[in-house]
Motif scaffolding. Structure first.
Motif, short mmCIF file in Angstrom:
data_model
loop_
_atom_site.label_atom_id
_atom_site.label_comp_id
_atom_site.label_asym_id
_atom_site.label_seq_id
_atom_site.Cartn_x
_atom_site.Cartn_y
_atom_site.Cartn_z
N THR A 79 0.92 -1.14 0.05
CA THR A 79 0.06 -0.18 -0.12
C THR A 79 0.79 1.18 0.10
N GLY A 80 2.11 1.10 -0.29
CA GLY A 80 3.03 2.30 -0.25
C GLY A 80 3.59 2.63 0.86
N ALA A 81 3.27 1.77 1.80
CA ALA A 81 4.04 1.87 3.10
C ALA A 81 4.75 0.58 3.72
N GLN A 135 -0.04 -0.93 6.33
CA GLN A 135 -0.88 0.10 5.92
C GLN A 135 -1.08 0.96 7.26
N VAL A 185 -5.65 1.36 -2.47
CA VAL A 185 -4.50 2.24 -1.84
C VAL A 185 -3.31 1.68 -2.26
N GLY A 186 -2.20 2.69 -2.71
CA GLY A 186 -1.04 1.96 -3.28
C GLY A 186 -1.30 1.03 -4.51
N ARG A 221 0.64 2.14 9.12
CA ARG A 221 1.29 3.65 9.02
C ARG A 221 0.70 4.51 8.23
N ASN A 222 0.21 4.12 7.30
CA ASN A 222 -0.66 5.16 6.46
C ASN A 222 -1.70 5.71 7.33
N ARG A 276 3.92 3.28 -3.96
CA ARG A 276 2.96 4.52 -3.82
C ARG A 276 2.83 5.22 -5.00
N GLN A 332 8.52 0.69 -1.03
CA GLN A 332 7.30 1.55 -0.62
C GLN A 332 7.03 2.70 -1.37
#
Length: 416
Positions: free
Chosen positions: A248-250, A253, A350-351, A255-256, A326, A322
């Motif tokens: 999810t780019g982190a 998730q 997401v991501g 953490r997002n 993203r 990551q």
């Protein structure tokens, strides 16, 4: 070669896929309904079948192949360990486990790791930890521990886990079911608050529901869950088995969402698409309730798994995966949302993770996946007309665009 022999060879090649499928369906249990694609090799984001045809993998084994097929660093770690030591059981220490546990704990900001094999085992382990914590720390009466879960959840298919599933296909005819769970609507803080009582030891949730179709909760939901569980002295368990480790780019998730669970469940991508590796990660005052002899696994924490898991952690420590997820994810979401009204009714994600709803009047999700496979794109349906897209993070932008182009063409074909 004679003309007849040449024709026989062509027929044999043409039916190789069918023969392999027939063999699997004759001798294998029918607990899956795979597309008629027979993978033979893969590299990066691409899979090649037994007939030499290439497909862009937009499922990544449900996020188990986040870093691509055959990632050089992960394969090298596995090959090196194969020549040294693969299994001792936890009766002894091994030289790969300690470094893996420390680096994984530091990656997610926790103090202790319980290594297991599969995602379902991580969930089952967390349930045991939460119940033990409830009895030994919180003081819940013996046998009264309750765990709150969410409708639409998917945490695995063991007997205990399906006991709190509302998916009839996964649950029906497998009872009697394990007690001690209560389910509330996902994303509904008021319902969650009402469900927590003095015997609640934990709330177990997916930060994004994967099998349900990439269901993203309201922005205030996970922070609200954290506040409620803190206030009511219950553990917050985040199942990041599909959403975690870069997808999810982190790194996670949660953490997002800016929250810190008590226990984090990891799996799938933790094994780099090479070996099954899972883990429960938390602080010592929670995981520390488990003492020698109370839980274990012959293969959990084996040297081969630890070596691959450590290589995965090293990939994630740079932050490059990551960032890539993203950036590519923003592009993917934008392109998919442009198809709403052209055969899609909703896009969530997401991501580099998306759930797309196909107009059910147009086609089932299965039919769309079949048509995509004919065009060289592999995806997976869920719950009727929903598709999940989760390409490996190493996918190239041009290939990602090509995959969306194929989806656009399939939708246009279906609209006639």
């Amino acid at each position: 070669m004679s003309a007849g022999a040449g024709a026989d060879a062509i027929r044999a090649e043409a039916t190789r896929t069918e023969r392999v499928i027939e063999q699997a369906e004759r001798w294998g249990a029918h607990n899956y309904h795979p597309l008629h694609v027979v993978a033979a090799s893969a590299e990066g984001a691409w899979i090649t079948d037994v007939d030499g045809r290439r497909y862009l993998d937009c499922l990544a084994a449900y996020s188990a192949v986040n870093f691509g097929h055959g990632h050089p660093a992960l394969v090298a770690a596995a090959k090196a360990q194969l020549d040294r030591l693969t299994l001792t059981s936890r009766a002894f220490h091994n030289d790969r486990l300690g470094p893996f546990l420390e680096r994984l704990a530091r990656l997610v900001g926790k103090e202790m790791v319980l290594p297991m094999n599969t995602g379902a085992e991580a969930v089952e382990s967390a349930i045991k930890i939460a119940r033990a914590w409830g009895y030994r720390v919180k003081g819940v009466p013996t046998g009264k521990a309750r765990i709150v879960v969410a409708n639409g959840n998917f945490h695995g298919r063991t007997t205990t886990i399906i006991s709190f599933s509302d998916d009839a296909e996964a649950r029906a005819d497998f009872g009697p079911y394990t007690p001690g769970f209560v389910s509330v609507p996902y994303g509904d803080l008021a319902a969650l608050e009402a469900a927590i009582d003095e015997n609640t030891v934990a709330v177990l949730l997916e930060p994004i529901q994967g099998e349900a179709g990439i269901r993203v909760p309201p922005a205030d939901y996970l922070p609200g869950v954290r506040a409620l569980t803190t206030e009511r002295n219950a553990l917050f368990i985040a199942d990041e088995i599909q959403s975690g480790l870069g997808r999810t780019g982190a790194t996670l998730q949660v953490r997002n969402a800016g929250v810190e669970p008590d226990l984090i469940l990891l799996g799938k991508a933790l094994g780099g698409g090479i070996v099954p590796v899972s883990a429960v990660v938390g602080d010592a005052d929670v995981i520390g309730v488990i003492q020698p002899g109370q839980h274990g696994s012959t293969f959990g924490g084996n040297p081969l798994a630890a070596a691959v898991g450590l290589a995965v952690v090293e990939l994630l420590e740079t932050g490059d995966m990551q960032t890539r997820a993203r950036q590519l994810g923003e592009h993917l979401q934008q392109r998919l949302r442009a198809l709403v009204g052209q055969g899609l009714t909703e896009v969530r994600g997401v991501g580099l993770w998306a759930g797309i709803d196909v107009d059910p009047a147009l086609a089932s999700g299965r039919r769309v996946c079949e048509l995509l496979a004919e065009r060289g794109v592999l995806a997976k349906d869920t719950h009727g007309s929903t598709l999940r897209l989760a390409p490996p993070i190493v996918v190239e932008l041009a290939d990602l665009d090509w995959a969306v182009d194929q989806l656009e063409a399939v939708l246009a074909e279906l609209r006639g």
